[in-house]
Design an enzyme around this catalytic site. Sequence first.
Site, PDB file in Angstrom:
ATOM      1  N   LYS A  51       0.838  -1.201   0.000  1.00 57.10           N
ATOM      2  CA  LYS A  51       0.000   0.000   0.000  1.00 57.10           C
ATOM      3  C   LYS A  51       0.875   1.254   0.000  1.00 57.10           C
ATOM      4  O   LYS A  51       0.629   2.197  -0.765  1.00 57.10           O
ATOM      5  CB  LYS A  51      -0.936  -0.016   1.221  1.00 57.10           C
ATOM      6  CG  LYS A  51      -2.036  -1.063   1.118  1.00 57.10           C
ATOM      7  CD  LYS A  51      -2.736  -1.387   2.448  1.00 57.10           C
ATOM      8  CE  LYS A  51      -3.741  -2.525   2.244  1.00 57.10           C
ATOM      9  NZ  LYS A  51      -4.383  -2.981   3.501  1.00 57.10           N
ATOM     10  N   GLN A  95      -4.556  -1.797   9.767  1.00 52.40           N
ATOM     11  CA  GLN A  95      -4.551  -3.123   9.139  1.00 52.40           C
ATOM     12  C   GLN A  95      -5.218  -4.152  10.051  1.00 52.40           C
ATOM     13  O   GLN A  95      -4.946  -4.211  11.249  1.00 52.40           O
ATOM     14  CB  GLN A  95      -3.100  -3.527   8.809  1.00 52.40           C
ATOM     15  CG  GLN A  95      -2.968  -4.803   7.999  1.00 52.40           C
ATOM     16  CD  GLN A  95      -3.545  -4.710   6.591  1.00 52.40           C
ATOM     17  OE1 GLN A  95      -3.584  -3.651   5.988  1.00 52.40           O
ATOM     18  NE2 GLN A  95      -4.008  -5.828   6.072  1.00 52.40           N
ATOM     19  N   ASP A 118     -11.261   2.559   4.396  1.00 51.92           N
ATOM     20  CA  ASP A 118     -11.637   1.145   4.387  1.00 51.92           C
ATOM     21  C   ASP A 118     -13.153   0.968   4.270  1.00 51.92           C
ATOM     22  O   ASP A 118     -13.626  -0.121   3.943  1.00 51.92           O
ATOM     23  CB  ASP A 118     -11.198   0.479   5.702  1.00 51.92           C
ATOM     24  CG  ASP A 118      -9.895  -0.282   5.567  1.00 51.92           C
ATOM     25  OD1 ASP A 118      -9.617  -0.812   4.482  1.00 51.92           O
ATOM     26  OD2 ASP A 118      -9.156  -0.353   6.576  1.00 51.92           O
TER      27      ASP A 118
HETATM   28  N1  GUN Z   1      -6.950  -6.939   6.103  1.00 51.82           N
HETATM   29  C1  GUN Z   1      -7.313  -7.631   5.002  1.00 51.82           C
HETATM   30  N2  GUN Z   1      -7.978  -6.832   4.136  1.00 51.82           N
HETATM   31  C2  GUN Z   1      -8.025  -5.608   4.717  1.00 51.82           C
HETATM   32  C3  GUN Z   1      -8.575  -4.360   4.312  1.00 51.82           C
HETATM   33  O1  GUN Z   1      -9.176  -4.202   3.235  1.00 51.82           O
HETATM   34  N3  GUN Z   1      -8.407  -3.333   5.173  1.00 51.82           N
HETATM   35  C4  GUN Z   1      -7.774  -3.470   6.371  1.00 51.82           C
HETATM   36  N4  GUN Z   1      -7.675  -2.413   7.166  1.00 51.82           N
HETATM   37  N5  GUN Z   1      -7.260  -4.616   6.778  1.00 51.82           N
HETATM   38  C5  GUN Z   1      -7.386  -5.672   5.941  1.00 51.82           C
END
Ligand code: GUN
Length: 291
Positions: A51, A95, A118
């Site tokens: 990311k 995350q 998110d």
């Molecule tokens: N863990 C797995 N997929 C995601 C996501 O889309 N966002 C976040 N914050 N954690 C994740």
Amino acid sequence: MKIIDGKAVAATVLLECQQEIAELLEKGIQPGLAVVLVGEDPASQVYVASKVKTCAELGMHSKKIVMPATSTQAELLDVVQQLNNDPTIHGILVQSPPPPQINEEEIINAIDPRKDVDGFHPQNVAKLVLEDPSGFVPCTPAGAMRLLAAAGIDTNGAEAVVLGRSMIVGKPMALLLMAKNANATVTVAHSRSRDLPALCRRADILIAAVGRPEMVKADWVKEGAVVIDVGINRIADPSKKSGFRLTGDVAYDEVASRCSAITPVPGGVGPMTIAMLMKNTLQAARQINGL
Ligand code: GUN
């Protein structure tokens, strides 16, 4: 059978982002994303690094905050509060999954909903239900929808089965498919559903999002169905240097030949999640600046 190339579609989305970023920069706005990782989960480390790298490639501002696995709820809430108040940050992502001492729901609730890229905050969940486009759509289901569109798949009137009911993928995916701009007939199946294979066989469009490696077998899939595999599972493979390989929730080798279209793992939904996160961050930067 068509293999839906997530890398290629993601590249197109990132190109759109580049254009938007140039327009924002002209207005003196540099979009910024903060990614918070608590602990050392190896898969999460890979996702977070990816990311941040994508932000850099696009010329976006980013902040990576890594906190020890022993961090307290109060310490994480404090970091979220600082990011809420940081004018250089438009998107905040913590995350998932966090370590067990963290109450994730309280953390999500503490994120400024205008920065919740998110789409996990209750205000954004409500906007998804209400089909209010000012809300943030969770990145993975948004990416899956974009893949369907890019592959030219018509969801109108189609029978869609979503396998999995998670807050991150299954539930928002079902909402997106039944929304008035998609018009699918949606069944949400999960671990307690009776006769999963029969339910899945109904699907013109099957979305697998259970997190169980290669659970969906050939006889779960109708001839000519479209299969979107959201799973990214690590399974032991001593022949690999890393000691593992990635596999989806679909037994790809036996299922692929039955489908009209399928997403591979890796290279399907995965790259789309990051691309949609960038899109959401640009949406946040625009909205926070009244554009
Ligand atoms: N863990 C797995 N997929 C995601 C996501 O889309 N966002 C976040 N914050 N954690 C994740």
